[in-house]
Scaffold this active site. Structure first.
Site, PDB file in Angstrom:
ATOM      1  N   CYS A 184       0.852  -1.185   0.000  1.00 31.67           N
ATOM      2  CA  CYS A 184       0.000   0.000   0.000  1.00 31.67           C
ATOM      3  C   CYS A 184       0.888   1.235   0.000  1.00 31.67           C
ATOM      4  CB  CYS A 184      -0.913  -0.012   1.225  1.00 31.67           C
ATOM      5  SG  CYS A 184      -2.005   1.390   1.264  1.00 31.67           S
ATOM      6  N   THR A 439     -31.103   2.680   6.333  1.00 33.57           N
ATOM      7  CA  THR A 439     -31.459   2.881   4.935  1.00 33.57           C
ATOM      8  C   THR A 439     -30.760   1.827   4.100  1.00 33.57           C
ATOM      9  OG1 THR A 439     -29.600   4.361   4.601  1.00 33.57           O
ATOM     10  CG2 THR A 439     -31.709   5.372   5.127  1.00 33.57           C
TER      11      THR A 439
END
Lengths: 542, 783
Positions: A184, A439
């Site tokens: 990374c 949601t």
């Protein structure tokens, strides 16, 4: 040396006091203008772009560019932009940011603008900026979920900057080691800067074998933890603590290192999973010189997409229409029929095994375990990668979550050896696990706990952690194949994550929800690694 | 055996006998429970579910309940409970969320009776009603508690903990309808079994999960809880708000807590991690366990008292796959090993010392401190059993008060204030500081300063080094001895201050007297020597008479510098000799020297004779030559606690010595000195030291928290920008409330009302008034 000085000067900009910010800014302006004037004649004479004073100025300009985009303070942003324009008017080449926005996957306009945030997020940003003098892209992406971001930054700040058994440069070096395990480059770059800033030895950056013996010993644990944490045994711990007399680790130091390692392993996952762009002021974040990729920057190469290609999702949307509804329907069914359908015990066990084996088949690319296992350089990639848990499941017994859980056991151990961190991690885990807005895509008032639990347990399942009280058949119902591919890639070999993977799962969901998924993945992975590490330590202690 | 019979009678019918014993299980245990007659115990774990009979000498396996070919998670038990009324009834909580009841009366091999799979997550706890045969309660990770009627196929009522995981449920022993539940978020709830809609009461008991709770078997109102925060708390539930009445701090998270039968104040705990012991606490003495069982090799997971009216037997199961029966009389008593002696320094240098009384009485000289001798009567039994009490340990507390004069740190304060650390040439600084030290009667320090001056001031050119000037050597030696005299004395009596030394030895006091006399009478000598910058000054300080003979009578002034060099060499040797020097002093022969009038100086002569034979040295020693010795000296001072000297010298010498001492040490000295100065409220001095230090870590102390946030005195809002004008009310904020002029310079103001003004104006005002001069009505307070 000059660079160090200039870094020191930026500190004033993090102040909450507007006037002292203005003062610091004023000072920087003068300094920059002075440098610009000093450079101009030289430049005319020798147009060598690599001269030291020139690159020094470039560093400052790049920093200014970063500030003009990322500083949470309106006034500083304005001044920096203005200053850059002034310098450009003087005929100096100024940098411009490469790429758009903090994430490669998420359109910039979706992400919160630094200039338009509510008060609480603003406060979090200001805190982060004051502590680190930067607001990194990770934080910006996470600001979809400010509650979590606060907890995340607090923990990270504590781990890196506050009281702890390890010296500061060790901490950053361990971060580098951890992030390098997954190649990374974003995190590596970030922490190389920090490492040098706290006075770390440049030589260490050449490779792990240049670092002190003590850190080298951590290499093995780092490797195992990153890819196959279930292989970590108490012997590994013992070797670090007892065998090496003068380079030995104390338990507290080891815990600190382990928390850092797991934190940065999982943060690497997040970085790749969200396609975090290089920082503006890091290599690869801006174009200034010819767009060559520096030695640390392999992000673009790894992901094979340097340029934002706007996908037309219209077709996909139509195709996948009803995906969300279908998922919700399944959740409802599961909820209802749960009591009627009574799976036998062996059925449950097989389901877990099946999930494990299936997770193995998910990734198309097959990694081979090459015998050479030692990593000589921490940046270097080696063949030691994730190997499916079940493949060698014969020797390694399943980790029973009920026998060693974070809440009961892990927490106590961490808090005992590294006070306060247990509390913070606990908070962070809970925050990630319980975060919900009820949601799903466009639907409101949905209980997503089932879905979240499925994701969490699926990740733990890949690491061989089994919950007795979970029906692993649910995972199959709730997570479709493309999502599984994404999870598996992100958790096990994050460097292979591509934009296509990110886009192909949950097409109708919003970006914020995908980031939410990423947070879950990150925390679940961290907990899994940490559990294995802590269990090894517990075994060592008993 | 006598005790045994007593127990037996107390229990009436069934008699319990036994000894400390254990047996190996095949797998780690998660929980244990005993049946009512205390004759059998059930052990449950992930891979074990067995019943053992408790016999006199051993455990005997009676029954294995894990039967059937297919391994089922229903057997993987997190908890088990034996019904206290029905001998054949058991209930287990399975990790997969099942609640299972077992009927031992079944004729078949499989004793499983009922299976409830209503919980979605792991069931952490099952609990039978203490008096009702068919009522079973369960608490699960999914946040629900369910009450089952064993005559029905499903639960009769469900209690919701609002999706917070339930860790423990316990029926109250006395209130038929009440049960307590403890939660992962730190709360404890009380429920009425008849009202499943909401809890009766809730309170936060711990930070982090509450792993366990237990009702007191006798006292209706007491509930003990144990949590991850390493505490055991006892709550009085009879009042309106649950009141914490006792709290025991343990060393690890508390996994189980069980009241000890028949002992009102005792409870047993075991921990979930790290610590494998079982502790029995007397909650009134929460600092040390009453008894400890240390047999287990891994975490103890289940504890239970064998019989509900017998406090002598404790059973425990552990992850190390053993089942133990502990006899209380075999327990370790930590209090026996505890050290009843204590020693502590007070803020003002007092020393408190607590020691076992028996030791004190043998030592006649010491007076016990009044109030220090307190006995703690714990039990009011008619015939107290010695094993059931905390050992009576009474200590006598003696306090040694240092008398005020000797413990005062005046010298420190004065020295700090009077020392000059910068701003003058090096030699002047040294001289000044030497004078300061001398006036404070610290001859050794004074001499050190002088020596430093000599060592590091530019050596006067003068190669006319004459060995004939050996007369200087003895003097220097004598001086050095003098230097070490009080010092070693000091080491012997640390609590006392330097000034005392004057009175310690007749010889010393004699010298000091001489010293003083000479300062008065021979002041004229001083200046001349300062000009030469040599070692004679040392001698002057201590041995003026000798010095007189030498310098004034025999030698011209300009020959002194080489002599200074000689002396230096002597100094180098000094630090290694003090002890033996001190000893030498006593038995060295009296050599008649040139100074007969100072009797105590004679031994010095003898020493000087020895030192003459030492090798000679170059007259041109570079100042660096002394660095090691100065470094040693500074460390010596610092170690002795006079960090003031170390830092002062460090600052005054500056570059000359700095590189000799590693940065960390320097920083450490600075930090200690600054800390001391700040404790004595010598802010100015401390700031000066910070300024003068060269360690970056120290100088940056000045840079931190330098911001002063002030409110405008007119509009009372925070002043955000710089300058004199408040940007809100456009008024000059720093006007003097007395003279109404703008204050530039020292501005003093009340922190309560933000009004203030010139220092002298405000001081004058406050002489006659106590209210704010601005007329705001505030009673201003200035500190």
């Amino acid at each position: 040396m000059q660079h160090q000085e200039s870094l020191g000067r930026w500190d004033g900009l993090g102040s909450r006091d507007a006037s002292s910010r203005a003062e610091a800014m004023e000072f920087i302006c003068q300094e920059v203008m002075r440098k610009v004037e000093a450079i101009e004649p030289i430049k005319a004479a020798t147009p060598a772009p690599g001269s030291s004073s020139n690159s020094d100025l470039n560093d400052i300009l790049v920093h200014l560019l970063m500030l003009s985009r990322r500083c949470p303070f309106e006034d500083v942003r304005g001044r920096c932009t203005q200053l850059l324009r002034d310098i450009q008017d003087l005929g100096i080449r100024i940098p411009r940011p490469l790429g758009s926005g903090p994430s490669r996957f998420i359109p910039e306009k979706e992400i919160l603008q630094v200039s338009k945030v509510d008060a609480s997020t603003q406060a979090i940003f200001e805190d982060a900026f004051a502590a680190l003098h930067r607001l990194d892209n990770i934080s910006l992406v996470m600001s979809f979920h400010p509650q979590y971001l606060g907890s995340f930054l607090r923990t990270q700040h504590y781990l890196l900057q506050m009281d702890g058994p390890l010296p500061l440069h060790y901490r950053h070096y361990i971060c580098i080691m951890a992030a390098a395990r997954h190649q990374c480059s974003y995190l590596v770059n970030l922490h190389v800067n920090d490492f040098l800033h706290v006075g770390g030895n440049t030589k260490w950056l050449n490779g792990l074998n240049e670092a002190p013996q003590k850190l080298q010993q951590l290499g093995e644990i780092n490797k195992i933890l990153a890819h196959r944490p279930w292989l970590l045994t108490k012997e590994h711990i013992e070797q670090r603590l007892l065998k090496a007399e003068e380079h030995s680790w104390s338990l507290a130091e080891l815990i600190h290192a382990l928390v850092l390692l797991t934190h940065y392993h999982s943060l690497s996952s997040f970085t790749f999973g969200c396609g975090i762009m290089p920082e503006i002021n890091c290599d690869g974040g801006h174009t200034f010189r010819p767009p060559s990729v520096s030695q640390y920057c392999v992000c673009d190469i790894a992901n094979g997409n340097g340029h934002a290609n706007h996908h037309n999702d219209l077709l996909g949307n139509q195709e996948m229409c009803g995906e969300v509804e279908e998922l919700m329907e399944r959740m409802k069914q599961l909820q209802e029929c749960r009591d009627d359908e009574e799976a036998s015990q062996e059925e449950m066990a097989t389901r877990f095994e099946r999930e494990k084996t299936e997770s193995m088949l998910v990734v198309t690319e097959d990694e081979e375990c090459v015998p050479s296992r030692d990593i000589s350089r921490h940046f270097e990639d080696t063949s030691y990668g994730y190997q499916d848990f079940s493949r060698r499941g014969e020797q390694v017994p399943t980790f029973r979550a009920q026998d060693y859980s974070w809440e009961d056991h892990g927490f106590s151990l961490v808090n005992r050896l590294y006070p306060d961190v247990g509390q913070m991690l606990d908070e962070k885990f809970q925050m990630a696990y319980n975060l919900t807005y009820n949601t799903m895509a466009t639907h409101k008032d949905v209980d997503t706990s089932m879905l979240r639990r499925a994701i969490w347990n699926y990740i733990h399942c890949m690491f061989g952690i089994r919950y007795d009280d979970y029906d692993y058949g649910e995972i199959n119902q709730l997570l479709d194949r493309s999502f599984k591919i994404y999870i598996k890639t992100m958790v096990c070999s994050p460097e292979k994550t591509t934009k296509r993977m990110y886009e192909s799962f949950w097409r109708q969901f919003q970006h914020s929800e995908k980031v939410h998924v990423n947070l879950l993945l990150m925390e679940a992975r961290m907990q899994a690694e940490l559990l294995y590490a802590l269990r090894a330590i517990t075994r060592y202690m008993t | 055996m006598e005790k045994m019979s007593r127990v037996t009678t107390a229990l009436g019918s069934s008699s319990i006998t036994g000894r400390t014993m254990f047996c190996h299980l095949d797998a780690p245990a998660n929980a244990i429970s005993v049946c009512r007659d205390a004759a059998q115990v059930v052990v449950a774990g992930r891979n074990i579910f067995k019943i053992y009979a408790l016999e006199e000498e051993q455990f005997v396996e009676k029954l294995n309940l894990r039967v059937g070919r297919k391994p089922s998670l229903n057997f993987s038990c997190a908890d088990v409970m034996w019904h206290q009324m029905e001998e054949n009834l058991l209930a287990t909580a399975a990790t997969n969320g099942a609640v299972v009841t077992w009927n031992l009366g079944k004729p078949s091999r499989n004793k499983q009776d009922q299976l409830f799979t209503e919980h979605k997550r792991t069931v952490n706890k099952v609990c039978f009603h203490p008096t009702e045969a068919y009522m079973l309660l369960s608490g699960s990770q999914d946040g629900f508690m369910k009450c089952f009627d064993l005559r029905k196929k499903e639960s009769v009522s469900t209690f919701s903990g609002q999706s917070e995981s339930v860790r423990d449920v316990q029926f109250s022993m006395k209130d038929y309808f009440t049960f307590a539940a403890s939660f992962e978020n730190g709360n404890v709830q009380l429920w009425d079994i008849r009202r499943p809609d909401r809890y009766e009461r809730m309170f936060t008991a711990h930070t982090g999960p509450v792993f366990c709770c237990d009702w007191h078997p006798d006292d209706r109102g007491w509930l003990a809880t144990g949590g991850r925060d390493k505490m055991v708390k006892v709550w009085d539930m009879t009042t309106n708000r649950a009141k914490e009445i006792y709290c025991v701090q343990t060393i690890a998270s508390v996994a189980r807590v069980k009241w000890r039968p028949e002992k009102k104040f005792h409870l047993a705990t075991c921990s979930m991690m790290v610590d494998h012991n079982i502790y029995v606490w007397d909650i009134r003495r929460p600092f040390i366990p009453f008894a400890t069982f240390e047999e287990h090799k891994d975490v103890t997971t289940g504890i239970v008292w064998r019989h509900q009216h017998d406090p002598q037997y404790l059973l425990s199961g552990s992850k190390d796959s053993t089942l133990y029966q502990h006899m209380f009389k075999d327990a370790t008593r930590p209090v026996d090993k505890a050290n009843p002696e204590g020693l502590c320094f007070g803020l003002m240098g007092d020393l408190a010392f607590a020691v076992n009384e028996s030791l004190v009485s043998s030592d006649g000289g010491r007076k016990p401190y009044p109030g220090g001798d307190r006995r703690y009567p714990f039990f009011s039994f008619k015939k107290p059993n010695p094993t059931e009490q905390f050992a009576h340990v009474s200590s006598a507390l003696s306090v040694f008060e240092t008398d005020l004069d000797s413990s005062r740190m005046d010298w420190f304060v004065k020295t700090a204030q009077l020392y000059l650390l910068s701003g003058k040439p090096f030699t002047e600084l040294c001289d000044h500081n030497a004078t300061v030290a001398r006036e404070l009667k610290r001859p050794q320090v004074s001499t050190t300063w002088t020596m430093l001056r000599i060592m590091f001031s530019d050596p006067a050119p003068g190669p006319n080094h004459s060995l004939s000037k050996l007369g200087g050597l003895p003097l220097m030696n004598s001086f050095s001895m003098k230097e070490m005299g009080p010092e070693s004395r000091l080491e012997r009596c640390k609590g006392e201050s330097r000034q005392d030394n004057i009175h310690l030895e007749p010889g010393n006091s004699h010298i000091s007297n001489n010293n003083e006399e000479n300062e008065e009478t021979e002041g004229s000598d001083g200046p001349t020597e300062y000009m030469f910058g040599d070692a004679e000054l040392d001698d002057d300080d201590l041995y003026p008479l000798e010095h007189d003979n030498q310098t004034v009578a025999e030698e011209p002034m300009y020959t002194l510098p080489p002599e200074a060099f000689q002396l230096r060499h002597e100094i180098i040797d000094n630090p290694s000799v003090p002890e033996h020097l001190q000893q030498d002093k006593a038995d060295s022969p009296h050599v008649s020297g040139n100074e007969a009038e100072v009797a105590c100086l004679t031994p010095i002569e003898s020493f000087s004779l020895i030192s003459i034979s030492q090798p000679l040295y170059s007259p041109h020693l570079h100042a660096n030559f002394f660095c090691p010795i100065v470094r040693e000296m500074l460390s010596h001072y610092a170690e002795r606690g006079d960090v003031q000297m170390a830092v002062s010298v460090l600052i005054v010498l500056g570059e000359k010595i700095r590189k000799e001492i590693d940065d960390l040490t320097q920083e450490h000295w600075y930090m200690s000195y600054i800390d001391l100065l700040q404790r004595f409220e010598l802010w100015n001095v401390s700031n000066e030291v910070i300024k003068l230090s060269t360690c970056s870590a120290i100088t940056c102390l000045n840079q931190t928290s330098t911001t002063l946030h002030i409110n405008c005195s007119n509009c009372k809002r925070p002043m955000s920008n710089k300058g004199w004008i408040c940007d809100r009310c456009r008024q000059c904020a720093s006007a003097c409330a007395v003279c109404h002029h703008v204050v530039k310079g020292l501005f003093v103001w009340c922190q309560g009302c933000s009004h203030g003004g010139h220092l002298e104006h405000i001081m004058n005002w406050l002489k006659n008034n106590s209210h704010c001069p601005a007329g705001c009505g505030h009673l201003c307070e200035y500190t």
